[in-house]
Write a protein that holds these residues in place. Sequence first.
Motif, PDB file in Angstrom:
ATOM      1  N   PHE A 115       0.829  -1.209   0.000  1.00  0.00           N
ATOM      2  CA  PHE A 115       0.000   0.000   0.000  1.00  0.00           C
ATOM      3  C   PHE A 115       0.863   1.259   0.000  1.00  0.00           C
ATOM      4  O   PHE A 115       0.478   2.287  -0.563  1.00  0.00           O
ATOM      5  CB  PHE A 115      -0.939   0.006   1.205  1.00  0.00           C
ATOM      6  N   GLY A 116       2.030   1.167   0.622  1.00  0.00           N
ATOM      7  CA  GLY A 116       2.929   2.317   0.641  1.00  0.00           C
ATOM      8  C   GLY A 116       3.463   2.671  -0.728  1.00  0.00           C
ATOM      9  O   GLY A 116       3.916   3.794  -0.956  1.00  0.00           O
ATOM     10  N   ILE A 117       3.408   1.715  -1.653  1.00  0.00           N
ATOM     11  CA  ILE A 117       3.815   1.965  -3.039  1.00  0.00           C
ATOM     12  C   ILE A 117       2.611   2.332  -3.896  1.00  0.00           C
ATOM     13  O   ILE A 117       2.654   3.292  -4.668  1.00  0.00           O
ATOM     14  CB  ILE A 117       4.534   0.730  -3.619  1.00  0.00           C
ATOM     15  N   SER A 118       1.512   1.589  -3.747  1.00  0.00           N
ATOM     16  CA  SER A 118       0.340   1.833  -4.595  1.00  0.00           C
ATOM     17  C   SER A 118      -0.428   3.087  -4.193  1.00  0.00           C
ATOM     18  O   SER A 118      -1.090   3.710  -5.030  1.00  0.00           O
ATOM     19  CB  SER A 118      -0.594   0.618  -4.555  1.00  0.00           C
ATOM     20  N   ASP A 119      -0.343   3.470  -2.918  1.00  0.00           N
ATOM     21  CA  ASP A 119      -1.063   4.650  -2.435  1.00  0.00           C
ATOM     22  C   ASP A 119      -0.131   5.472  -1.541  1.00  0.00           C
ATOM     23  O   ASP A 119      -0.248   5.447  -0.315  1.00  0.00           O
ATOM     24  CB  ASP A 119      -2.309   4.222  -1.661  1.00  0.00           C
ATOM     25  N   PRO A 120       0.802   6.202  -2.152  1.00  0.00           N
ATOM     26  CA  PRO A 120       1.812   6.923  -1.369  1.00  0.00           C
ATOM     27  C   PRO A 120       1.235   7.922  -0.372  1.00  0.00           C
ATOM     28  O   PRO A 120       1.829   8.145   0.688  1.00  0.00           O
ATOM     29  CB  PRO A 120       2.644   7.641  -2.440  1.00  0.00           C
ATOM     30  N   ASN A 121       0.102   8.507  -0.681  1.00  0.00           N
ATOM     31  CA  ASN A 121      -0.451   9.544   0.195  1.00  0.00           C
ATOM     32  C   ASN A 121      -1.134   8.979   1.432  1.00  0.00           C
ATOM     33  O   ASN A 121      -1.223   9.655   2.461  1.00  0.00           O
ATOM     34  CB  ASN A 121      -1.441  10.418  -0.576  1.00  0.00           C
ATOM     35  N   ASN A 122      -1.624   7.754   1.346  1.00  0.00           N
ATOM     36  CA  ASN A 122      -2.381   7.188   2.461  1.00  0.00           C
ATOM     37  C   ASN A 122      -1.815   5.880   3.002  1.00  0.00           C
ATOM     38  O   ASN A 122      -2.174   5.466   4.106  1.00  0.00           O
ATOM     39  CB  ASN A 122      -3.838   6.946   2.032  1.00  0.00           C
ATOM     40  N   GLY A 123      -0.934   5.232   2.240  1.00  0.00           N
ATOM     41  CA  GLY A 123      -0.476   3.906   2.635  1.00  0.00           C
ATOM     42  C   GLY A 123       0.847   3.853   3.360  1.00  0.00           C
ATOM     43  O   GLY A 123       1.238   2.798   3.864  1.00  0.00           O
ATOM     44  N   ARG A 124       1.539   4.963   3.453  1.00  0.00           N
ATOM     45  CA  ARG A 124       2.865   4.962   4.065  1.00  0.00           C
ATOM     46  C   ARG A 124       2.783   4.829   5.589  1.00  0.00           C
ATOM     47  O   ARG A 124       1.870   5.362   6.227  1.00  0.00           O
ATOM     48  CB  ARG A 124       3.620   6.245   3.688  1.00  0.00           C
ATOM     49  N   VAL A 125       3.754   4.115   6.148  1.00  0.00           N
ATOM     50  CA  VAL A 125       3.837   3.947   7.600  1.00  0.00           C
ATOM     51  C   VAL A 125       4.544   5.161   8.181  1.00  0.00           C
ATOM     52  O   VAL A 125       5.654   5.513   7.763  1.00  0.00           O
ATOM     53  CB  VAL A 125       4.607   2.663   7.965  1.00  0.00           C
ATOM     54  N   ARG A 126       3.916   5.792   9.140  1.00  0.00           N
ATOM     55  CA  ARG A 126       4.459   7.018   9.711  1.00  0.00           C
ATOM     56  C   ARG A 126       5.501   6.712  10.784  1.00  0.00           C
ATOM     57  O   ARG A 126       5.546   5.613  11.342  1.00  0.00           O
ATOM     58  CB  ARG A 126       3.336   7.884  10.278  1.00  0.00           C
ATOM     59  N   GLU A 127       6.326   7.711  11.087  1.00  0.00           N
ATOM     60  CA  GLU A 127       7.387   7.545  12.075  1.00  0.00           C
ATOM     61  C   GLU A 127       6.825   7.105  13.424  1.00  0.00           C
ATOM     62  O   GLU A 127       7.388   6.235  14.096  1.00  0.00           O
ATOM     63  CB  GLU A 127       8.160   8.855  12.235  1.00  0.00           C
ATOM     64  N   SER A 128       5.707   7.704  13.836  1.00  0.00           N
ATOM     65  CA  SER A 128       5.119   7.353  15.131  1.00  0.00           C
ATOM     66  C   SER A 128       4.699   5.882  15.167  1.00  0.00           C
ATOM     67  O   SER A 128       4.821   5.220  16.207  1.00  0.00           O
ATOM     68  CB  SER A 128       3.909   8.248  15.420  1.00  0.00           C
ATOM     69  N   GLU A 129       4.228   5.360  14.042  1.00  0.00           N
ATOM     70  CA  GLU A 129       3.848   3.950  13.983  1.00  0.00           C
ATOM     71  C   GLU A 129       5.070   3.048  14.100  1.00  0.00           C
ATOM     72  O   GLU A 129       5.027   2.010  14.776  1.00  0.00           O
ATOM     73  CB  GLU A 129       3.101   3.662  12.684  1.00  0.00           C
ATOM     74  N   TRP A 130       6.152   3.439  13.446  1.00  0.00           N
ATOM     75  CA  TRP A 130       7.377   2.649  13.556  1.00  0.00           C
ATOM     76  C   TRP A 130       7.895   2.649  14.988  1.00  0.00           C
ATOM     77  O   TRP A 130       8.389   1.625  15.481  1.00  0.00           O
ATOM     78  CB  TRP A 130       8.455   3.191  12.613  1.00  0.00           C
ATOM     79  N   ARG A 131       7.778   3.772  15.666  1.00  0.00           N
ATOM     80  CA  ARG A 131       8.242   3.830  17.055  1.00  0.00           C
ATOM     81  C   ARG A 131       7.449   2.857  17.925  1.00  0.00           C
ATOM     82  O   ARG A 131       8.019   2.146  18.765  1.00  0.00           O
ATOM     83  CB  ARG A 131       8.116   5.260  17.591  1.00  0.00           C
TER      84      ARG A 131
END
Length: 273
Positions: A115-131
């Motif tokens: 999803f982070g590739i197919s929908d860059p505006n909505n599918g990317r994992v945010r820094e806070s989520e990675w934390r």
Amino acid sequence: DGAGVLGVLGTPRFMAPEVVRGDAFPSTQTDLFSLSVLIFYMLMVAHPLEGEKEAAIKALDLPAMTKIYGKEPIFIFDPNDDSNRPVPGIHDNALAFWRIYPQFLRDIFIRAFTFGISDPNNGRVRESEWRVEMIRLRDAIFYCPNCSLENFYDSNALKASGGNPGLCWACAAALRLPPRIRIGKSVVMLNYNTELYPHHIDDRKMYDFSAPAAAVSKHPTNPNIWGLKNVSDDKWVVTTAEGSIKDVEPERSVSLALGAKIQFGEAIGEIKL
């Protein structure tokens, strides 16, 4: 290194696909993709887009990199597309490390590179989520009783196996789970060196590792008994599985007994075995 259509200089392997293609300038959204690549590389010692398609290329020049990382980026563990799987003998790190990590971490990588590739505006994992996920991964660590290397608690795998934690990824010895504590949605493995921090017991203190609030400790006279020591400034209230209630003052401990519930202020943790 290379430059896209828009003249952006950098390393295509760590750029977002839209930047590699020349469709976008670097931004917060493209940086999120780069962050996901770096975290994947750090944990898997491999690149998330380098599989069969990369192995088939004779010369990894700029046009080839533009294809792999920009025009046709396919995650090597995409559950819906197996055309770019890691190749044994070439991508052994990816094959070895992917299976070690718990499903929740694999799931967020799948999201980041599908999803982070197919929908860059909505599918990317945010820094806070990675934390949050990195803290969760840290809490999932437990040690092999044979070789002492780190393994990871995976509730999904444990349920699927009927409660069998499986074998150590490194030495193939049978694993034994230590006691664990569930606090809200979090599960923390209570190893000999585990400490609980403010973020574990207070939702208002996210990412707070300033000072431990609790520490696993051995009984001073019986080395077979382990407890959780209160190293905070606040009193805890413990309810045993039998229903008795007692206070645990600072510098005192509570035994790691099945079903014991510890009230850390507003949060309640329950010991599991």
